[in-house]
Design an enzyme around this catalytic site. Structure first.
Site, PDB file in Angstrom:
ATOM      1  N   ASP A  16     -16.374 -71.071  50.250  1.00  0.00           N
ATOM      2  CA  ASP A  16     -15.992 -69.862  50.039  1.00  0.00           C
ATOM      3  C   ASP A  16     -15.349 -69.079  51.776  1.00  0.00           C
ATOM      4  O   ASP A  16     -15.965 -69.347  52.683  1.00  0.00           O
ATOM      5  CB  ASP A  16     -16.674 -68.782  49.659  1.00  0.00           C
ATOM      6  CG  ASP A  16     -16.153 -67.589  48.772  1.00  0.00           C
ATOM      7  OD1 ASP A  16     -14.944 -67.006  49.328  1.00  0.00           O
ATOM      8  OD2 ASP A  16     -16.467 -67.103  47.675  1.00  0.00           O
ATOM      9  N   SER A  19     -12.660 -64.380  51.577  1.00  0.00           N
ATOM     10  CA  SER A  19     -11.752 -63.181  51.639  1.00  0.00           C
ATOM     11  C   SER A  19     -11.949 -62.004  50.541  1.00  0.00           C
ATOM     12  O   SER A  19     -11.708 -61.033  50.690  1.00  0.00           O
ATOM     13  CB  SER A  19     -10.328 -63.996  51.532  1.00  0.00           C
ATOM     14  OG  SER A  19     -10.378 -64.853  50.298  1.00  0.00           O
ATOM     15  N   PHE A  54     -13.082 -72.371  41.550  1.00  0.00           N
ATOM     16  CA  PHE A  54     -12.875 -71.073  41.186  1.00  0.00           C
ATOM     17  C   PHE A  54     -11.803 -70.285  41.971  1.00  0.00           C
ATOM     18  O   PHE A  54     -11.371 -68.976  41.701  1.00  0.00           O
ATOM     19  CB  PHE A  54     -14.141 -70.388  41.012  1.00  0.00           C
ATOM     20  CG  PHE A  54     -15.133 -70.967  40.331  1.00  0.00           C
ATOM     21  CD1 PHE A  54     -15.067 -70.529  38.812  1.00  0.00           C
ATOM     22  CD2 PHE A  54     -16.109 -71.853  40.793  1.00  0.00           C
ATOM     23  CE1 PHE A  54     -15.988 -71.116  37.926  1.00  0.00           C
ATOM     24  CE2 PHE A  54     -17.019 -72.306  39.980  1.00  0.00           C
ATOM     25  CZ  PHE A  54     -16.768 -71.980  38.404  1.00  0.00           C
ATOM     26  N   ALA A  56      -9.343 -68.406  43.869  1.00  0.00           N
ATOM     27  CA  ALA A  56      -8.009 -68.233  43.722  1.00  0.00           C
ATOM     28  C   ALA A  56      -7.768 -66.539  43.940  1.00  0.00           C
ATOM     29  O   ALA A  56      -8.689 -65.936  44.152  1.00  0.00           O
ATOM     30  CB  ALA A  56      -7.670 -68.364  42.238  1.00  0.00           C
ATOM     31  N   ARG A  57      -6.481 -66.246  44.115  1.00  0.00           N
ATOM     32  CA  ARG A  57      -5.849 -64.868  44.109  1.00  0.00           C
ATOM     33  C   ARG A  57      -5.943 -64.577  42.514  1.00  0.00           C
ATOM     34  O   ARG A  57      -5.222 -65.218  41.596  1.00  0.00           O
ATOM     35  CB  ARG A  57      -4.728 -64.746  45.075  1.00  0.00           C
ATOM     36  CG  ARG A  57      -4.738 -64.902  46.140  1.00  0.00           C
ATOM     37  CD  ARG A  57      -5.310 -63.837  47.037  1.00  0.00           C
ATOM     38  NE  ARG A  57      -5.980 -64.369  48.582  1.00  0.00           N
ATOM     39  CZ  ARG A  57      -6.054 -63.604  49.292  1.00  0.00           C
ATOM     40  NH1 ARG A  57      -6.517 -62.156  48.898  1.00  0.00           N
ATOM     41  NH2 ARG A  57      -6.537 -63.831  50.475  1.00  0.00           N
ATOM     42  N   TYR A 122       0.917 -64.601  39.121  1.00  0.00           N
ATOM     43  CA  TYR A 122      -0.623 -65.134  38.885  1.00  0.00           C
ATOM     44  C   TYR A 122      -0.479 -66.104  37.991  1.00  0.00           C
ATOM     45  O   TYR A 122      -0.959 -67.459  38.143  1.00  0.00           O
ATOM     46  CB  TYR A 122      -1.412 -64.031  38.565  1.00  0.00           C
ATOM     47  CG  TYR A 122      -2.875 -64.408  38.181  1.00  0.00           C
ATOM     48  CD1 TYR A 122      -3.529 -64.988  39.136  1.00  0.00           C
ATOM     49  CD2 TYR A 122      -3.192 -64.332  36.732  1.00  0.00           C
ATOM     50  CE1 TYR A 122      -4.892 -65.460  38.637  1.00  0.00           C
ATOM     51  CE2 TYR A 122      -4.444 -64.482  36.402  1.00  0.00           C
ATOM     52  CZ  TYR A 122      -5.303 -65.225  37.416  1.00  0.00           C
ATOM     53  OH  TYR A 122      -6.582 -65.671  36.636  1.00  0.00           O
ATOM     54  N   LEU A 174     -11.448 -53.271  33.394  1.00  0.00           N
ATOM     55  CA  LEU A 174     -11.708 -52.247  32.436  1.00  0.00           C
ATOM     56  C   LEU A 174     -13.184 -51.840  32.402  1.00  0.00           C
ATOM     57  O   LEU A 174     -13.599 -50.604  32.829  1.00  0.00           O
ATOM     58  CB  LEU A 174     -11.408 -52.586  31.116  1.00  0.00           C
ATOM     59  CG  LEU A 174     -11.543 -51.632  29.915  1.00  0.00           C
ATOM     60  CD1 LEU A 174     -10.915 -49.981  30.212  1.00  0.00           C
ATOM     61  CD2 LEU A 174     -11.364 -51.835  28.474  1.00  0.00           C
ATOM     62  N   ARG A 265       0.296 -50.269  31.363  1.00  0.00           N
ATOM     63  CA  ARG A 265       0.412 -50.936  32.634  1.00  0.00           C
ATOM     64  C   ARG A 265       1.345 -52.057  32.566  1.00  0.00           C
ATOM     65  O   ARG A 265       1.508 -52.987  31.420  1.00  0.00           O
ATOM     66  CB  ARG A 265      -1.008 -51.497  33.014  1.00  0.00           C
ATOM     67  CG  ARG A 265      -1.197 -52.123  34.407  1.00  0.00           C
ATOM     68  CD  ARG A 265      -2.559 -52.481  34.554  1.00  0.00           C
ATOM     69  NE  ARG A 265      -3.252 -53.541  33.705  1.00  0.00           N
ATOM     70  CZ  ARG A 265      -4.396 -54.131  33.770  1.00  0.00           C
ATOM     71  NH1 ARG A 265      -5.278 -53.630  34.477  1.00  0.00           N
ATOM     72  NH2 ARG A 265      -4.759 -54.943  32.630  1.00  0.00           N
ATOM     73  N   ASP A 268       1.293 -55.670  30.483  1.00  0.00           N
ATOM     74  CA  ASP A 268       0.133 -55.941  29.612  1.00  0.00           C
ATOM     75  C   ASP A 268       0.498 -56.164  28.243  1.00  0.00           C
ATOM     76  O   ASP A 268       1.121 -55.472  27.423  1.00  0.00           O
ATOM     77  CB  ASP A 268      -0.527 -54.711  29.500  1.00  0.00           C
ATOM     78  CG  ASP A 268      -1.905 -54.601  30.495  1.00  0.00           C
ATOM     79  OD1 ASP A 268      -2.350 -55.622  30.860  1.00  0.00           O
ATOM     80  OD2 ASP A 268      -2.429 -53.349  30.513  1.00  0.00           O
TER      81      ASP A 268
HETATM   82  N1  UDP Z   1      -7.551 -51.013  31.185  1.00  0.00           N
HETATM   83  C1  UDP Z   1      -7.395 -49.706  30.966  1.00  0.00           C
HETATM   84  N2  UDP Z   1      -7.679 -48.846  32.247  1.00  0.00           N
HETATM   85  C2  UDP Z   1      -8.422 -49.401  33.378  1.00  0.00           C
HETATM   86  C3  UDP Z   1      -8.346 -50.947  33.482  1.00  0.00           C
HETATM   87  C4  UDP Z   1      -7.865 -51.567  32.328  1.00  0.00           C
HETATM   88  O1  UDP Z   1      -6.823 -49.257  30.042  1.00  0.00           O
HETATM   89  O2  UDP Z   1      -8.734 -48.742  34.124  1.00  0.00           O
HETATM   90  C5  UDP Z   1      -6.644 -51.913  30.191  1.00  0.00           C
HETATM   91  C6  UDP Z   1      -5.705 -52.810  30.536  1.00  0.00           C
HETATM   92  O3  UDP Z   1      -4.459 -52.143  30.528  1.00  0.00           O
HETATM   93  C7  UDP Z   1      -5.970 -53.814  29.557  1.00  0.00           C
HETATM   94  C8  UDP Z   1      -7.425 -53.971  29.081  1.00  0.00           C
HETATM   95  O4  UDP Z   1      -7.862 -52.565  29.534  1.00  0.00           O
HETATM   96  O5  UDP Z   1      -5.321 -53.644  28.375  1.00  0.00           O
HETATM   97  C9  UDP Z   1      -8.333 -54.857  29.954  1.00  0.00           C
HETATM   98  O6  UDP Z   1      -7.730 -54.878  31.204  1.00  0.00           O
HETATM   99  P1  UDP Z   1      -8.755 -55.620  32.484  1.00  0.00           P
HETATM  100  O7  UDP Z   1      -7.770 -55.510  33.811  1.00  0.00           O
HETATM  101  O8  UDP Z   1      -9.965 -55.746  32.391  1.00  0.00           O
HETATM  102  O9  UDP Z   1      -8.273 -57.184  32.104  1.00  0.00           O
HETATM  103  P2  UDP Z   1      -6.751 -57.964  31.623  1.00  0.00           P
HETATM  104  O10 UDP Z   1      -6.688 -57.933  30.271  1.00  0.00           O
HETATM  105  O11 UDP Z   1      -5.610 -57.269  32.412  1.00  0.00           O
HETATM  106  O12 UDP Z   1      -6.948 -59.292  32.080  1.00  0.00           O
END
Ligand code: UDP
Length: 305
Positions: A16, A19, A54, A56-57, A122, A174, A265, A268
């Protein structure tokens, strides 16, 4: 994963560059080398049966802002690693792919045969690695398995009782963000959109427990066959909305966890749920720690020990 491998009797070396990782997360019984992935050949020369890759960015937003970083780390880094494996005769790789390779799904649950149309650098860089692995397997006899993770969460407890949870300098996920409110580290959690075409208007995701994820890697390592590249989705097969996650966190922590509705976001998809039928059928994997209560409960226990 390193803890699980040590617990099953494997000799493990963790490479690792730190970073984004933490040296103190390496379990007792595993060796640790701090070096960039481009210098893996020196380590692999010691003789290894396989590589679990594993490194990665992994932040979607950052990948949109800095695509070059993602292409060089994720694709460039992996190509360097594959060349190091060829040079040193290491023939097995298990690769961390992602649901982001699919982009906006046409239907759910998503099978491995779904079209791959990543919507950000990504996902595109991870998909490029999957493509490279197929080519390397066909041409150079590599045996590879890609595991396409959906939403990984929870915490793993090693045989010695040590607990491994999530620890990111910049936390975007989340569940840790919701639990940070219960810990008093944040005032409230933002809900990114309540106008999605889902039962309660918030996004639905497929949460998989880290211990189940590690178990799939053990099976995948055994399933690597020279010349073959298999791709498997990895989720629990059940979807939970952002609202349901927050409710479960309230129940488990006993904290009111104020939630503030914010904007969607960018990038999404409304619903991302895996079909994990293929890995179930071919490798005998199943989610033993499924269910939001188990996943959130373990994540909370790791934060409050
Ligand atoms: N989400 C949210 N608030 C936060 C972080 C995430 O509402 O502070 C939402 C995000 O829009 C997605 C879901 O939770 O619909 C899961 O997001 P996360 O970033 O955990 O994982 P991802 O689905 O992006 O891989």
């Amino acid at each position: 994963m390193a803890a699980r491998l040590v617990d099953t009797g494997h000799d493990v070396t963790v490479l690792d560059d730190l970073s984004t990782g933490h040296a103190d997360a390496v379990p007792d019984g595993a060796a640790f080398v701090q070096a960039p992935i481009t210098e893996a050949a020196g380590v692999l020369a010691g003789g290894f049966d396989g590589v679990l890759h594993f490194a990665a960015r992994s932040l979607v937003g950052e990948s949109v802002a800095r695509p070059g970083l993602y292409w060089s780390s994720n694709l460039g880094g992996t190509l360097a690693l594959l060349d190091a494996m060829r040079e040193t005769g290491v023939r097995r790789m298990v690769f961390s792919s992602t649901a982001a390779t699919y982009g906006e799904p046409e239907s759910t649950p998503i099978p491995e045969t779904a079209p791959t149309r990543p919507t950000n650098p990504y996902g595109a860089s991870k998909l490029a690695v999957d493509t490279a692995l197929t080519a390397y397997a066909g041409l150079h006899g590599l045996g590879a398995v890609s595991l396409r993770y959906f939403n990984v969460a929870g915490a793993h407890t090693g045989a010695d009782g040590r607990v491994y949870g999530e620890r990111h300098a910049v936390e975007t996920h989340l569940i840790p963000n919701v639990l940070a409110v219960a810990l008093g580290r944040r005032e409230s959690v933002s809900v990114f959109g309540t106008d999605y075409p889902t039962p309660d208007g918030t996004c639905v995701r497929d949460y998989i427990h880290i211990t189940d994820l590690a178990e799939a890697h053990l099976l995948a390592l055994d399933a690597c066959r020279p010349g073959g590249h298999q791709i498997y989705n990895l989720g629990s097969g059940s979807g939970f909305s952002v609202q349901e996650v927050i409710e479960t966190c309230r129940e488990i922590t006993g904290h009111p966890i104020p939630a503030v509705v914010g904007e969607r976001r960018a990038g999404d998809p409304a619903v991302l749920v895996a079909s994990s039928e293929l890995i179930r059928r071919e490798l005998g994997w199943k989610a033993e720690h499924a269910g939001l209560r188990t996943i959130v409960g373990d994540a909370w226990a790791a934060l409050t020990r």
